[in-house]
Design a protein around this motif. Structure first.
Motif, PDB file in Angstrom:
ATOM      1  N   ASP A 162       0.832  -1.200   0.000  1.00  7.72           N
ATOM      2  CA  ASP A 162       0.000   0.000   0.000  1.00  7.72           C
ATOM      3  C   ASP A 162       0.865   1.248   0.000  1.00  7.72           C
ATOM      4  OD1 ASP A 162      -2.317  -1.468  -0.015  1.00  7.72           O
ATOM      5  OD2 ASP A 162      -2.608  -1.367   2.160  1.00  7.72           O
ATOM      6  N   THR A 198       2.224   7.258  -0.100  1.00 14.16           N
ATOM      7  CA  THR A 198       1.857   8.150   0.998  1.00 14.16           C
ATOM      8  C   THR A 198       0.544   8.877   0.725  1.00 14.16           C
ATOM      9  OG1 THR A 198       4.192   8.463   1.572  1.00 14.16           O
ATOM     10  CG2 THR A 198       2.636  10.125   2.371  1.00 14.16           C
ATOM     11  N   PHE A 201      -3.095   8.190   2.180  1.00 13.16           N
ATOM     12  CA  PHE A 201      -3.485   8.565   3.532  1.00 13.16           C
ATOM     13  C   PHE A 201      -3.924  10.026   3.629  1.00 13.16           C
ATOM     14  CE2 PHE A 201      -0.191   5.235   3.881  1.00 13.16           C
ATOM     15  CZ  PHE A 201      -0.942   4.250   4.503  1.00 13.16           C
ATOM     16  N   ASP A 208      -4.923  13.427   8.784  1.00 14.70           N
ATOM     17  CA  ASP A 208      -4.372  12.287   9.516  1.00 14.70           C
ATOM     18  C   ASP A 208      -2.850  12.438   9.576  1.00 14.70           C
ATOM     19  OD1 ASP A 208      -3.709   9.924  10.689  1.00 14.70           O
ATOM     20  OD2 ASP A 208      -4.774   8.639   9.256  1.00 14.70           O
ATOM     21  N   CYS A 209      -2.415  13.380  10.377  1.00 19.61           N
ATOM     22  CA  CYS A 209      -0.998  13.749  10.392  1.00 19.61           C
ATOM     23  C   CYS A 209      -0.097  12.619  10.877  1.00 19.61           C
ATOM     24  CB  CYS A 209      -0.795  14.995  11.245  1.00 19.61           C
ATOM     25  SG  CYS A 209      -1.600  16.467  10.559  1.00 19.61           S
ATOM     26  N   GLU A 210      -0.619  11.757  11.765  1.00 19.36           N
ATOM     27  CA  GLU A 210       0.200  10.678  12.311  1.00 19.36           C
ATOM     28  C   GLU A 210       0.588   9.678  11.225  1.00 19.36           C
ATOM     29  OE1 GLU A 210       0.002   7.187  15.741  1.00 19.36           O
ATOM     30  OE2 GLU A 210      -1.384   8.881  15.816  1.00 19.36           O
ATOM     31  N   ASP A 211      -0.398   9.184  10.471  1.00 23.33           N
ATOM     32  CA  ASP A 211      -0.102   8.238   9.388  1.00 23.33           C
ATOM     33  C   ASP A 211       0.739   8.894   8.295  1.00 23.33           C
ATOM     34  OD1 ASP A 211      -0.952   5.754  10.079  1.00 23.33           O
ATOM     35  OD2 ASP A 211      -2.913   5.886   9.110  1.00 23.33           O
ATOM     36  N   LEU A 212       0.393  10.113   7.936  1.00 20.97           N
ATOM     37  CA  LEU A 212       1.139  10.810   6.890  1.00 20.97           C
ATOM     38  C   LEU A 212       2.588  11.031   7.303  1.00 20.97           C
ATOM     39  CD1 LEU A 212      -1.593  13.336   5.776  1.00 20.97           C
ATOM     40  CD2 LEU A 212      -0.477  11.673   4.288  1.00 20.97           C
ATOM     41  N   ARG A 214       4.399   9.294   9.247  1.00 20.71           N
ATOM     42  CA  ARG A 214       5.141   8.035   9.256  1.00 20.71           C
ATOM     43  C   ARG A 214       5.574   7.639   7.847  1.00 20.71           C
ATOM     44  NH1 ARG A 214       2.010   5.620  12.207  1.00 20.71           N
ATOM     45  NH2 ARG A 214       0.614   4.613  10.718  1.00 20.71           N
ATOM     46  N   HIS A 215       4.657   7.683   6.894  1.00 20.40           N
ATOM     47  CA  HIS A 215       4.982   7.231   5.537  1.00 20.40           C
ATOM     48  C   HIS A 215       5.673   8.307   4.706  1.00 20.40           C
ATOM     49  CE1 HIS A 215       3.033   3.339   5.830  1.00 20.40           C
ATOM     50  NE2 HIS A 215       2.062   3.928   6.494  1.00 20.40           N
TER      51      HIS A 215
END
Length: 306
Positions: A162, A198, A201, A208-212, A214-215
């Protein structure tokens, strides 16, 4: 293509007054060639929507849209403009940073050198061409409208994930294998867009700053940037992340591309539609905001037409 040398790339070759670098390679002939890639007339929007909660790199200011005038407000304070009692209108004041949302880094975005010799592309110096009210040379406002052949290198899809794992440095070997998997090829003067996944997300406004975050750390290495420019002739390199290059920064792709080669960086491009439709070659269209002195475009809406 004029100006490019295999094994060397572009560089400071367009004269001491040049402010657009590799984009000098855009010609009437190259534009016509790009337009011939359009077969269906389908348009893919490569821009992301932003608001006050959108993900951004920590060094850039957030976006704030503030209501300036409203019909209700005009009536309450009786602030009528002569002759405009009806109809009335809405207008807003927008505060943002020039590196927010989908954007192209101008060639003045990154500087190198000591305090007495701080400079950017083509030798423009902070002491002469920097100011508190924008850059005076090689800002993003100098970029011409860009119409060029675009190529998507879908590394995430090639690897059947993904999104690439955090801090993954994309190598030249991975780029070449992904191109072979797509049955695509690069040509001199291309706009190259590298997909990490990326963008999936981002959602509506990148909240969604946390997921963004990270990737967003996956990206190309300096070796990959050199391969794309010096061996393939990329004129602009972009991605679906906020930096294009791998984070933590290892060898500063930004310095190599913007300062040394004069190759713009295209950040936070939305590439999910192209990936889903398996579109790897297209006509790329982009224009920067005509805001004098801006170091980058802001909240742009580039398109891929195929």
């Amino acid at each position: 293509m004029a100006g490019w040398q295999k094994g060397k790339g572009w560089g400071w070759i367009w004269g001491k007054e040049d402010e657009i670098g590799a984009l000098n390679a855009i010609t009437a002939e190259s534009v016509l060639a790009a337009l011939k890639l359009v077969k269906k007339g389908t348009i893919a929007d490569l821009g992301v929507m932003v608001d006050r909660k959108s993900f951004r790199w920590a060094g850039h200011a957030p976006t704030e849209v503030m209501t300036y005038r409203t019909p209700h407000g005009e009536r309450v304070v009786k602030d009528d403009v002569p002759g405009s009692n009806d109809p009335r209108w809405h207008s807003t004041a927008i505060f943002t940073c020039d590196n927010i949302g989908t954007h192209l880094d101008g060639l003045a975005h990154i500087t190198v050198g000591t305090a007495g010799d701080t400079h950017w592309y083509n030798g423009f110096r902070e002491s002469q061409h920097g100011s508190d009210f924008g850059v005076l040379r090689a800002g993003a406002d100098k970029f011409p409208p860009i119409i060029a052949r675009g190529v998507l290198i879908d590394v995430a899809a090639f690897k059947r994930v993904d999104a690439l794992p955090p801090h993954h440095g994309i190598t030249p070997d991975e780029l070449q294998k992904a191109l072979a998997w797509e049955r695509a090829e690069l040509r001199v003067g291309d706009v190259v867009l590298v997909r990490t996944g990326t963008g999936r997300f981002w959602g509506e406004t990148g909240a969604d700053c946390e997921d963004l975050a990270r990737h967003d750390t996956a990206g190309i290495t300096l070796e990959s940037a050199k391969w794309l420019v010096e061996q393939c002739g990329a004129m602009l390199i972009g991605s679906d992340t906020s930096t294009v290059e791998v984070v933590p920064f290892q060898e500063f792709v930004h310095v190599y591309l913007l300062v040394e080669q004069g190759v713009p960086l295209g950040e936070l491009h939305y590439l999910e539609h192209l990936s889903k439709e398996h579109v790897y070659e297209f006509a790329y269209f982009a224009t920067t905001n005509k805001i004098k002195g801006a170091a980058a475009g802001v909240a742009m809406r580039p398109t891929a037409v195929y």
